[in-house]
Write an enzyme that holds these catalytic residues in place. Structure first.
Site, PDB file in Angstrom:
ATOM      1  N   ARG A  37       0.488  -1.264  -0.163  1.00 18.14           N
ATOM      2  CA  ARG A  37       0.341  -0.443  -0.372  1.00 18.14           C
ATOM      3  C   ARG A  37       0.774   0.850   0.276  1.00 18.14           C
ATOM      4  O   ARG A  37       1.003   2.326   0.353  1.00 18.14           O
ATOM      5  CB  ARG A  37      -1.320  -0.434   1.306  1.00 18.14           C
ATOM      6  CG  ARG A  37      -1.924  -1.233   1.330  1.00 18.14           C
ATOM      7  CD  ARG A  37      -2.783  -0.585   0.329  1.00 18.14           C
ATOM      8  NE  ARG A  37      -4.445  -2.406   0.249  1.00 18.14           N
ATOM      9  CZ  ARG A  37      -3.920  -3.767   0.089  1.00 18.14           C
ATOM     10  NH1 ARG A  37      -2.785  -3.432  -0.376  1.00 18.14           N
ATOM     11  NH2 ARG A  37      -4.664  -4.355  -0.116  1.00 18.14           N
ATOM     12  N   SER A  57      -9.965  -0.381   3.451  1.00 19.41           N
ATOM     13  CA  SER A  57     -10.044  -0.671   4.980  1.00 19.41           C
ATOM     14  C   SER A  57      -9.373   1.155   5.471  1.00 19.41           C
ATOM     15  O   SER A  57      -8.822   0.907   4.927  1.00 19.41           O
ATOM     16  CB  SER A  57      -8.708  -1.249   4.726  1.00 19.41           C
ATOM     17  OG  SER A  57      -9.455  -2.752   4.036  1.00 19.41           O
ATOM     18  N   GLU A 114      -4.645   4.053   6.069  1.00 14.84           N
ATOM     19  CA  GLU A 114      -4.407   3.927   4.500  1.00 14.84           C
ATOM     20  C   GLU A 114      -5.105   5.125   4.134  1.00 14.84           C
ATOM     21  O   GLU A 114      -4.573   5.158   3.100  1.00 14.84           O
ATOM     22  CB  GLU A 114      -5.520   1.834   4.451  1.00 14.84           C
ATOM     23  CG  GLU A 114      -4.932   2.111   3.377  1.00 14.84           C
ATOM     24  CD  GLU A 114      -5.265   0.997   2.446  1.00 14.84           C
ATOM     25  OE1 GLU A 114      -5.241  -0.372   3.301  1.00 14.84           O
ATOM     26  OE2 GLU A 114      -6.504   0.299   1.826  1.00 14.84           O
TER      27      GLU A 114
HETATM   28  C1  FAD Z   1     -15.220  -0.183  -0.237  1.00 17.55           C
HETATM   29  C2  FAD Z   1     -14.269   0.101  -0.657  1.00 17.55           C
HETATM   30  C3  FAD Z   1     -12.931  -1.451  -0.267  1.00 17.55           C
HETATM   31  C4  FAD Z   1     -11.250  -0.997  -0.632  1.00 17.55           C
HETATM   32  N1  FAD Z   1     -10.701  -1.907  -1.325  1.00 17.55           N
HETATM   33  C5  FAD Z   1      -9.645  -1.926  -0.838  1.00 17.55           C
HETATM   34  C6  FAD Z   1      -8.534  -2.841  -1.676  1.00 17.55           C
HETATM   35  O1  FAD Z   1      -9.209  -4.220  -1.706  1.00 17.55           O
HETATM   36  N2  FAD Z   1      -7.579  -2.673  -2.190  1.00 17.55           N
HETATM   37  C7  FAD Z   1      -6.916  -0.995  -1.826  1.00 17.55           C
HETATM   38  O2  FAD Z   1      -6.127  -1.314  -2.010  1.00 17.55           O
HETATM   39  N3  FAD Z   1      -7.857  -0.849  -1.607  1.00 17.55           N
HETATM   40  C8  FAD Z   1      -9.115  -1.104  -1.655  1.00 17.55           C
HETATM   41  N4  FAD Z   1     -10.030   0.475  -1.258  1.00 17.55           N
HETATM   42  C9  FAD Z   1      -9.146   1.888  -1.652  1.00 17.55           C
HETATM   43  C10 FAD Z   1      -9.583   2.730  -2.548  1.00 17.55           C
HETATM   44  O3  FAD Z   1     -10.764   2.323  -3.411  1.00 17.55           O
HETATM   45  C11 FAD Z   1      -7.982   2.565  -3.425  1.00 17.55           C
HETATM   46  O4  FAD Z   1      -6.920   3.550  -2.711  1.00 17.55           O
HETATM   47  C12 FAD Z   1      -8.354   3.172  -5.745  1.00 17.55           C
HETATM   48  O5  FAD Z   1      -6.935   3.130  -5.701  1.00 17.55           O
HETATM   49  C13 FAD Z   1      -8.533   4.800  -4.535  1.00 17.55           C
HETATM   50  O6  FAD Z   1      -9.061   5.345  -6.283  1.00 17.55           O
HETATM   51  P1  FAD Z   1      -9.576   6.665  -5.715  1.00 17.55           P
HETATM   52  O7  FAD Z   1      -9.330   7.193  -7.494  1.00 17.55           O
HETATM   53  O8  FAD Z   1     -11.127   7.020  -4.910  1.00 17.55           O
HETATM   54  O9  FAD Z   1      -9.032   7.630  -5.259  1.00 17.55           O
HETATM   55  P2  FAD Z   1      -9.071   8.815  -4.273  1.00 17.55           P
HETATM   56  O10 FAD Z   1      -9.762   8.705  -2.746  1.00 17.55           O
HETATM   57  O11 FAD Z   1      -9.695  10.060  -5.127  1.00 17.55           O
HETATM   58  O12 FAD Z   1      -7.288   9.603  -3.998  1.00 17.55           O
HETATM   59  C14 FAD Z   1      -5.997   8.644  -3.258  1.00 17.55           C
HETATM   60  C15 FAD Z   1      -4.640   9.141  -3.386  1.00 17.55           C
HETATM   61  O13 FAD Z   1      -4.464   9.140  -5.065  1.00 17.55           O
HETATM   62  C16 FAD Z   1      -3.931  10.940  -4.700  1.00 17.55           C
HETATM   63  N5  FAD Z   1      -4.952  10.139  -6.400  1.00 17.55           N
HETATM   64  C17 FAD Z   1      -5.790  10.059  -7.367  1.00 17.55           C
HETATM   65  N6  FAD Z   1      -5.790  10.152  -8.295  1.00 17.55           N
HETATM   66  C18 FAD Z   1      -4.492  11.099  -8.780  1.00 17.55           C
HETATM   67  C19 FAD Z   1      -3.580  11.300  -9.900  1.00 17.55           C
HETATM   68  N7  FAD Z   1      -4.589  10.840 -10.644  1.00 17.55           N
HETATM   69  N8  FAD Z   1      -2.621  11.578  -9.355  1.00 17.55           N
HETATM   70  C20 FAD Z   1      -2.156  11.889  -8.434  1.00 17.55           C
HETATM   71  N9  FAD Z   1      -2.416  10.948  -7.627  1.00 17.55           N
HETATM   72  C21 FAD Z   1      -3.821  10.730  -7.489  1.00 17.55           C
HETATM   73  C22 FAD Z   1      -5.170  11.474  -3.927  1.00 17.55           C
HETATM   74  O14 FAD Z   1      -4.564  12.563  -3.978  1.00 17.55           O
HETATM   75  C23 FAD Z   1      -4.776  10.780  -2.873  1.00 17.55           C
HETATM   76  O15 FAD Z   1      -4.395  10.567  -1.939  1.00 17.55           O
HETATM   77  C24 FAD Z   1     -11.242   0.992  -0.997  1.00 17.55           C
HETATM   78  C25 FAD Z   1     -11.921   1.012  -0.641  1.00 17.55           C
HETATM   79  C26 FAD Z   1     -13.389   1.865  -0.797  1.00 17.55           C
HETATM   80  C27 FAD Z   1     -14.480   2.448  -0.241  1.00 17.55           C
END
Ligand code: FAD
Length: 346
Positions: free
Chosen positions: A170, A245, A341
Site C-alpha cells: 500500500r 480499510s 491507509e
Molecule cells: C469499499 C472499499 C473497498 C476498498 N478496497 C480496497 C482494496 O481491496 N485494496 C486497495 O488497495 N484499496 C481498497 N480501497 C481503497 C481505494 O479504493 C483505493 O485506494 C483506490 O485506488 C482509490 O482510488 P480513488 O480514485 O478513489 O482515489 P482517491 O481516494 O481520490 O485518492 C487517493 C490518493 O491518491 C491520490 N490520487 C488520486 N488520483 C491521482 C492522480 N491521478 N494522480 C496523483 N495522485 C492521485 C490522491 O491525492 C490521494 O492521495 C477500498 C475502498 C473502498 C471504499
C-alpha cells in the site's frame, strides 16, 4: 469562473458526493481535468505557483477533515488503448480518470489476465499506483509497466517505469518523496493473453472455489469469486459511507510477533519475509472490542472492524477522532501503532 478551452475553475464546490465516506466539505477552488492538455493550460496560468493542489480521483481513499485548504484537482481523463502486443502479452494504456472496476471488467471480457483479483476496488485507474492497490493475493505492481505523470513544479510530463515507483505494501514513491508534487495522467499495464497465471491461494478465494467445486479456475472464475466475496464482506459506499480499510495491516518483526503470540495464541498472521510478519488490523481492532461499535454517527462495520463507516451525518473530524480512539485501544492492548491507509486531507 475562468474559462479556457473546456477548462473551468470553480469555487465553493460541495465535495460530499466526491468522497465515498460521504463527508461534507466545500472546496474553495475546484478544477476538473478531462484532457491532459488541461494541465498545460493550468501551468500557463501559473495555477501551480498560486495553489498547492490536492489531486482527487474517485474519493474512495480520502477523509476530508474539514473544508480543504488546498485547491482540488479532480482527475477525469478518459480513454483506454492497446499500445503494444506480442504473442504472450498486451500493454493497455488507460486514462487516469477511468473507473478501475469498469477497466477490470473490460480486461476480463477481452480474456486478458492479471487484474482479475483486483475486481470491484472502488476508484480510478490514476489512483491505483499511488498506494499500489492490492487484494486477494495480488498487487498492482505485478502487472504494472509504466505511467505518465505531470510534474507540477516543472510543468512537464514524465514517464515513470516500475523501477522508478518504489512500490511496497500500500505504498509507492507517490505517497512519499513525490507526495503532492505529481499528477498521474495515464497508466500502462502488461496483461497476459495466454497461459494466464491464476492466483487462487488466498484463503477466502480458495474456500469459495472449493464450495463451488471449481477445480481449475480461469480468470473469469476468479473475477466472479472476488466480486461475490467482496459483496458479502464489504459495505457498498452507495449504501453506507466508508473508505474500505481505514488502517494498513501492521507489519512487525518476528521477535515482536512471537512475544504477542505468546499472549494472544489465536492471533492470525502472514509471513511477509524471513523476519517480518503481517497481522490483520481488523483482528486487532475486533479484539479490543470495537467491531460494530458506534459513537454518534461513526462506527466500525459489523462484518469487518477494519472499515470505519459513516452512519449518517458524521463530519470528517468525527471520523478522525473515532479513528484515534481505535488506534489508542490497539496501542494500549498490543503496543502496535496502526497507520491510516486512508489519505487525510486538511
Ligand atoms: C469499499 C472499499 C473497498 C476498498 N478496497 C480496497 C482494496 O481491496 N485494496 C486497495 O488497495 N484499496 C481498497 N480501497 C481503497 C481505494 O479504493 C483505493 O485506494 C483506490 O485506488 C482509490 O482510488 P480513488 O480514485 O478513489 O482515489 P482517491 O481516494 O481520490 O485518492 C487517493 C490518493 O491518491 C491520490 N490520487 C488520486 N488520483 C491521482 C492522480 N491521478 N494522480 C496523483 N495522485 C492521485 C490522491 O491525492 C490521494 O492521495 C477500498 C475502498 C473502498 C471504499
Amino acid at each position: 469562473m475562468i474559462k479556457k478551452n473546456s477548462l473551468k475553475i470553480c469555487s465553493d464546490v460541495d465535495l460530499s458526493s466526491y468522497n465515498t465516506l460521504g463527508v461534507s466539505a466545500v472546496a474553495s477552488v475546484f478544477v476538473e481535468i478531462t484532457s491532459r492538455d488541461d494541465l498545460l493550460v493550468l501551468a500557463d496560468q501559473d495555477f501551480f505557483k498560486h495553489h498547492q493542489p490536492f489531486i482527487l480521483g474517485g474519493g474512495s481513499n480520502v477523509l476530508f477533515l474539514d473544508d480543504p485548504s488546498k485547491a482540488i484537482i479532480k482527475m477525469s481523463v478518459k480513454g483506454k488503448d492497446i499500445v503494444d502486443e506480442d504473442a504472450q502479452y498486451v500493454k493497455a494504456q488507460i486514462g487516469a480518470g477511468e473507473n478501475w472496476h469498469e477497466f477490470v471488467s473490460w480486461v476480463v471480457e477481452n480474456n486478458f489476465g492479471g487484474v482479475e483479483n483486483l475486481a470491484l476496488i472502488p476508484g480510478t485507474v490514476g489512483a491505483a499506483p499511488i498506494q499500489n492497490i492490492g487484494a486477494y493475493g495480488v498487487e498492482l505492481e505485478q502487472v504494472f509497466d509504466s505511467l505518465e505523470l505531470f510534474d507540477m513544479q516543472t510543468g512537464t510530463f514524465k514517464t515513470f517505469y516500475k523501477k522508478d515507483c518504489d512500490f511496497g505494501y500500500r505504498d509507492s514513491i507517490f505517497k512519499n518523496e513525490l507526495r503532492g508534487q505529481v499528477i498521474v495522467t495515464n497508466v500502462t499495464l502488461r496483461l497476459s493473453k495466454l497461459n494466464h497465471i491464476i492466483h487462487d491461494s488466498y484463503g477466502s478465494l480458495q474456500s469459495y472455489l472449493q464450495e463451488k467445486s471449481i477445480q481449475n479456475p480461469g480468470i473469469k472464475d476468479v473475477y466472479q469469486a472476488v466480486i461475490d466475496i467482496r459483496r458479502s464482506k464489504l459495505p457498498d459506499p452507495k449504501d453506507i459511507g466508508n473508505a474500505g480499510s481505514f488502517f494498513k495491516n501492521p507489519v512487525v518483526s518476528k521477535e515482536i510477533f512471537e512475544d504477542l503470540q505468546s499472549r494472544f495464541e489465536d492471533m492470525p498472521f502472514y509471513e511477509v519475509s524471513e523476519n517480518e510478519i503481517k497481522i490483520p488490523a481488523g483482528w486487532l481492532i475486533e479484539k479490543t472490542g470495537w467491531r460494530g461499535k458506534q459513537i454518534g454517527h461513526v462506527g466500525t462495520y459489523q462484518n469487518q472492524a477494519l472499515v470505519i463507516v459513516n452512519h449518517g451525518n458524521a463530519s470528517g473530524s468525527d471520523i478522525f477522532h473515532f479513528s484515534k480512539q481505535v488506534q489508542k485501544s490497539v496501542k494500549e492492548t498490543f503496543g502496535i501503532e496502526l497507520v491510516p491507509e486512508v489519505n487525510i486531507v486538511e
